[in-house]
Design an enzyme around this catalytic site. Structure first.
Site, PDB file in Angstrom:
ATOM      1  CD  GLU A   1       4.727  12.920 -24.251  1.00 58.12           C
ATOM      2  OE1 GLU A   1       5.736  12.892 -24.994  1.00 58.12           O
ATOM      3  OE2 GLU A   1       4.619  13.687 -23.280  1.00 58.12           O
TER       4      GLU A   1
ATOM      5  N   GLY B   1      -2.365  12.321 -33.402  1.00 55.27           N
ATOM      6  CA  GLY B   1      -2.253  13.459 -32.483  1.00 55.27           C
ATOM      7  C   GLY B   1      -2.966  14.689 -33.032  1.00 55.27           C
TER       8      GLY B   1
ATOM      9  N   GLY C   1       1.044   8.276 -29.432  1.00 54.33           N
ATOM     10  CA  GLY C   1       0.827   7.596 -30.699  1.00 54.33           C
ATOM     11  C   GLY C   1       1.432   8.409 -31.827  1.00 54.33           C
ATOM     12  CB  SER C   2       0.936   8.160 -35.437  1.00 54.90           C
ATOM     13  OG  SER C   2      -0.472   8.302 -35.510  1.00 54.90           O
ATOM     14  CB  THR C   3       2.777  13.154 -35.940  1.00 48.68           C
ATOM     15  OG1 THR C   3       3.917  13.059 -35.064  1.00 48.68           O
ATOM     16  CG2 THR C   3       2.529  14.611 -36.263  1.00 48.68           C
ATOM     17  NE  ARG C   4      -2.757   8.064 -39.535  1.00 49.67           N
ATOM     18  CZ  ARG C   4      -3.931   7.616 -39.089  1.00 49.67           C
ATOM     19  NH1 ARG C   4      -5.041   8.265 -39.377  1.00 49.67           N
ATOM     20  NH2 ARG C   4      -4.007   6.512 -38.366  1.00 49.67           N
TER      21      ARG C   4
ATOM     22  CB  CYS D   1       8.463   7.316 -29.789  1.00 49.54           C
ATOM     23  SG  CYS D   1       8.907   7.185 -28.051  1.00 49.54           S
TER      24      CYS D   1
ATOM     25  CD  GLU E   1       7.595   7.403 -35.519  1.00 52.56           C
ATOM     26  OE1 GLU E   1       6.391   7.623 -35.735  1.00 52.56           O
ATOM     27  OE2 GLU E   1       8.100   7.409 -34.383  1.00 52.56           O
TER      28      GLU E   1
ATOM     29  CE  LYS F   1      -8.185   3.039 -28.699  1.00 54.91           C
ATOM     30  NZ  LYS F   1      -7.491   1.859 -29.304  1.00 54.91           N
TER      31      LYS F   1
HETATM   32  P1  NAD Z   1      -1.414   5.328 -33.684  1.00 53.01           P
HETATM   33  O1  NAD Z   1      -1.435   6.816 -33.631  1.00 53.01           O
HETATM   34  O2  NAD Z   1      -1.845   4.653 -34.925  1.00 53.01           O
HETATM   35  O3  NAD Z   1      -2.351   4.735 -32.534  1.00 53.01           O
HETATM   36  C1  NAD Z   1      -2.189   5.093 -31.190  1.00 53.01           C
HETATM   37  C2  NAD Z   1      -3.502   4.914 -30.466  1.00 53.01           C
HETATM   38  O4  NAD Z   1      -4.445   5.807 -31.037  1.00 53.01           O
HETATM   39  C3  NAD Z   1      -4.103   3.514 -30.594  1.00 53.01           C
HETATM   40  O5  NAD Z   1      -4.706   3.172 -29.381  1.00 53.01           O
HETATM   41  C4  NAD Z   1      -5.139   3.687 -31.694  1.00 53.01           C
HETATM   42  O6  NAD Z   1      -6.194   2.783 -31.617  1.00 53.01           O
HETATM   43  C5  NAD Z   1      -5.607   5.096 -31.401  1.00 53.01           C
HETATM   44  N1  NAD Z   1      -6.220   5.756 -32.571  1.00 53.01           N
HETATM   45  C6  NAD Z   1      -5.966   5.527 -33.881  1.00 53.01           C
HETATM   46  N2  NAD Z   1      -6.765   6.312 -34.644  1.00 53.01           N
HETATM   47  C7  NAD Z   1      -7.524   7.035 -33.803  1.00 53.01           C
HETATM   48  C8  NAD Z   1      -8.545   8.001 -33.981  1.00 53.01           C
HETATM   49  N3  NAD Z   1      -8.942   8.376 -35.188  1.00 53.01           N
HETATM   50  N4  NAD Z   1      -9.110   8.546 -32.884  1.00 53.01           N
HETATM   51  C9  NAD Z   1      -8.721   8.180 -31.647  1.00 53.01           C
HETATM   52  N5  NAD Z   1      -7.776   7.242 -31.414  1.00 53.01           N
HETATM   53  C10 NAD Z   1      -7.177   6.687 -32.476  1.00 53.01           C
HETATM   54  O7  NAD Z   1       0.047   4.899 -33.253  1.00 53.01           O
HETATM   55  P2  NAD Z   1       0.630   3.442 -33.101  1.00 53.01           P
HETATM   56  O8  NAD Z   1       0.901   2.892 -34.452  1.00 53.01           O
HETATM   57  O9  NAD Z   1      -0.208   2.650 -32.167  1.00 53.01           O
HETATM   58  O10 NAD Z   1       2.007   3.760 -32.328  1.00 53.01           O
HETATM   59  C11 NAD Z   1       3.140   4.185 -32.963  1.00 53.01           C
HETATM   60  C12 NAD Z   1       3.321   5.688 -32.790  1.00 53.01           C
HETATM   61  O11 NAD Z   1       3.386   6.048 -31.422  1.00 53.01           O
HETATM   62  C13 NAD Z   1       4.635   6.142 -33.385  1.00 53.01           C
HETATM   63  O12 NAD Z   1       4.434   7.310 -34.133  1.00 53.01           O
HETATM   64  C14 NAD Z   1       5.494   6.423 -32.164  1.00 53.01           C
HETATM   65  O13 NAD Z   1       6.535   7.331 -32.371  1.00 53.01           O
HETATM   66  C15 NAD Z   1       4.485   6.926 -31.202  1.00 53.01           C
HETATM   67  N6  NAD Z   1       4.992   6.855 -29.828  1.00 53.01           N
HETATM   68  C16 NAD Z   1       5.367   8.023 -29.199  1.00 53.01           C
HETATM   69  C17 NAD Z   1       5.887   7.981 -27.904  1.00 53.01           C
HETATM   70  C18 NAD Z   1       6.293   9.241 -27.174  1.00 53.01           C
HETATM   71  O14 NAD Z   1       6.444   9.195 -25.963  1.00 53.01           O
HETATM   72  N7  NAD Z   1       6.482  10.364 -27.859  1.00 53.01           N
HETATM   73  C19 NAD Z   1       6.016   6.750 -27.265  1.00 53.01           C
HETATM   74  C20 NAD Z   1       5.627   5.590 -27.931  1.00 53.01           C
HETATM   75  C21 NAD Z   1       5.108   5.653 -29.214  1.00 53.01           C
END
Ligand code: NAD
Length: 499
Positions: free
Chosen positions: A268, A250, A245-248, A303, A402, A192
């Protein structure tokens, strides 16, 4: 960039492009079962790119069912590793062959400069798939030292169906870091992509099919996180979630696992990486140039961006002046122009978030050394100037949270112990960097920094041979390197009694 690329009229190509927003399930392009779509706009100029499938639980279920069927009949997992290698190598070649189309889609979708989409994103995606393809027929299993009358085999088996949920900042690369090891190991995948950058993932699935990956092994369902993402993470027939994605979110992934089948969750997550410059590092200019390059690359939407910069107080003024001198190089410009180095933020919401942080920095008393304004508003797109704050304290919002935009916070320290305490004083622990010409200090501080990757007198070192991931709330598990196979394989012990 090559001569050939310099002659491409990216605007003309963009105008002619009609991206296909349908899902890829069981080898077919399909609409949502209930017909839901969402409109996707480009952050470059807010132009509509097309309508994209807004996947719901039923669509996710169809994709998981296809992935499970593909796994159970072993159409992929049952192929010898050397054969899987060949298919994935072909997939990597096809990614390179489609480099201009993929790069254009990536830039239009999320706003990064076309030269980086071509040279960095497409290249790294192809190399990642090729690296895991190469590895998979060179990894041996184990026999345990159990004695004469028994044989204990320790073997790795693919896990089954892997749900992959990725962000928009490096859409293809983030997907490839999960696809490479999980597909090479023989799993099936349901990906996704972010609703903010769905197009390249869909094309990757088509290219994989063309390369000979059997239908059902790699499925892509676009949609929103709270709909398609949540349905995938809650699905009872998904064995693991590879999430970036975000810690929130995660945190939510771990909850979904607990609420469903205890699927493995590999997170991650975010970062607030520390860049620590000691006064015994002679080449202040190089350190300043490096931090600007790493911080402003990808519009600061990385990130591992070194967003907290700790400088010894005796060199802070000289260092800051050098960083500020770099800023004009990163002036926001047209992402479709070949020479642009800083493009658009991913959407209006992200731009507003970044501007909100800039406002918070001012309100909390930090000093704006450069930037701080929206740019190129006349284009309809979402651009922010490279921004540097000085006089920042570690408990200010701009030092703790962040930002995910081109905003750097410079802080000062007096002693090594203080520098370490400040650098480690964060919920995150993705990356860090120490700059010192004293080899003892460099090693000492590198050991003390609580981060998954520490750079010494450098930043953004990168190779598939090394793991990537974080300590603390930056996540668990590691992408890249052979360690990534641990996430997508089960260890099985088989005992044989020998009479
Ligand atoms: P995000 O957490 O908002 O979204 C990431 C993914 O999760 C998207 O596909 C989104 O649709 C999905 N998502 C959102 N809410 C969800 C839910 N309730 N249930 C299931 N899936 C859900 O993050 P973002 O804004 O897309 O990306 C930015 C974040 O990603 C930053 O915090 C960045 O640091 C992190 N990031 C980390 C790494 C790493 O390797 N550590 C690499 C790249 C980005």
């Amino acid at each position: 960039m090559s001569k050939q690329n310099e002659t491409i009229d990216w605007h003309a190509r963009a105008a002619a492009l009609k991206p296909d927003g349908r899902a890829v399930i069981n080898g077919e392009r399909v609409g949502a079962i209930g017909g839901e779509t969402f409109a996707k706009h480009s952050p470059i100029d807010n132009r509509k790119l097309g309508d994209v499938v807004r996947g719901q639980a039923a669509d996710i279920d169809a994709a998981v069912t296809a992935a499970r069927a593909a796994f159970e009949d072993r159409r992929w997992a049952g192929q010898p590793p050397a054969r899987r290698k060949k298919v994935l190598q072909k997939f990597a070649d096809k990614i390179l062959a489609a480099r201009e189309e993929l790069a254009l889609l990536e830039t239009l979708d999320m706003g990064k400069p076309i030269q980086y989409s071509l040279a960095v994103d497409v290249g790294a995606t192809s190399r990642c798939i090729a690296w895991y393809a190469e590895a998979v027929d060179k990894i041996y299993d184990e026999i345990a030292p159990t004695g004469d009358n028994a044989l204990a085999l320790i073997t790795r088996e693919p896990m089954g169906v892997i749900g992959v949920v990725v962000p928009w900042n490096y859409p293809m690369i983030m997907a490839a870091w999960k696809l490479g090891p999980s597909l090479a190991a023989g799993n099936s995948v349901v990906l996704k992509p972010s609703e903010k950058s769905p197009y390249t993932a869909l094309r990757l699935a088509e290219l994989a099919l063309e390369a000979g990956l059997p239908p059902g092994v790699f499925n892509v369902v676009p949609g929103y996180g709270h709909e398609a993402g949540e349905a995938l993470a809650l699905h009872m027939d998904v064995d693991a979630i590879g999430f970036t994605g975000s810690t929130r979110v995660g945190r939510k992934m771990l909850e979904y696992s607990g609420q469903s089948n205890l699927k493995r969750v590999y997170n991650e997550l975010g970062g607030k990486s520390a860049f620590v410059v000691f006064d015994d590092f002679a080449d202040v200019k190089r350190a300043a140039k490096t931090v600007a390059g790493s911080m402003f690359f990808n519009q600061g939407e990385s990130c591992n961006a070194p967003s907290r910069v700790f400088v010894h107080e005796s060199i802070a003024e000289a260092f800051t002046a050098e960083v500020v001198k770099q800023a004009p190089r990163y002036a926001p410009a047209d992402p479709l122009a070949d020479t642009t180095v800083l493009g658009a933020l991913v959407d209006e919401g992200q731009m507003k978030t970044v501007m909100g942080y800039i406002e918070a920095g001012r309100a909390e008393g930090a000093k704006l050394a450069t930037g701080g304004q929206r740019a190129r508003a006349e284009t309809g797109g979402f651009y922010v100037e490279p921004t540097v704050f000085t006089g920042v304290a570690n408990d200010m919002k701009i030092a703790r949270e962040e930002i995910f935009g081109p905003v750097m916070a410079i802080l000062t320290f007096k002693t090594e112990a203080e520098a370490i305490a400040l650098a480690n004083g964060s919920d995150y622990g993705l990356q860090a960097s120490v700059w010192s010409d004293n080899v003892n200090r460099a090693h000492r501080v590198a050991r003390a920094l609580r981060a998954g990757t520490v750079h010494v007198n450098s930043y953004d070192e990168d190779d598939f041979t090394v793991p990537f991931g974080g300590y603390k709330q930056s996540g668990n598990g590691r992408d890249k390197s052979l360690h990534a196979f641990d996430k997508y394989t089960e260890l099985k012990t088989t005992w044989l009694r020998i009479d």
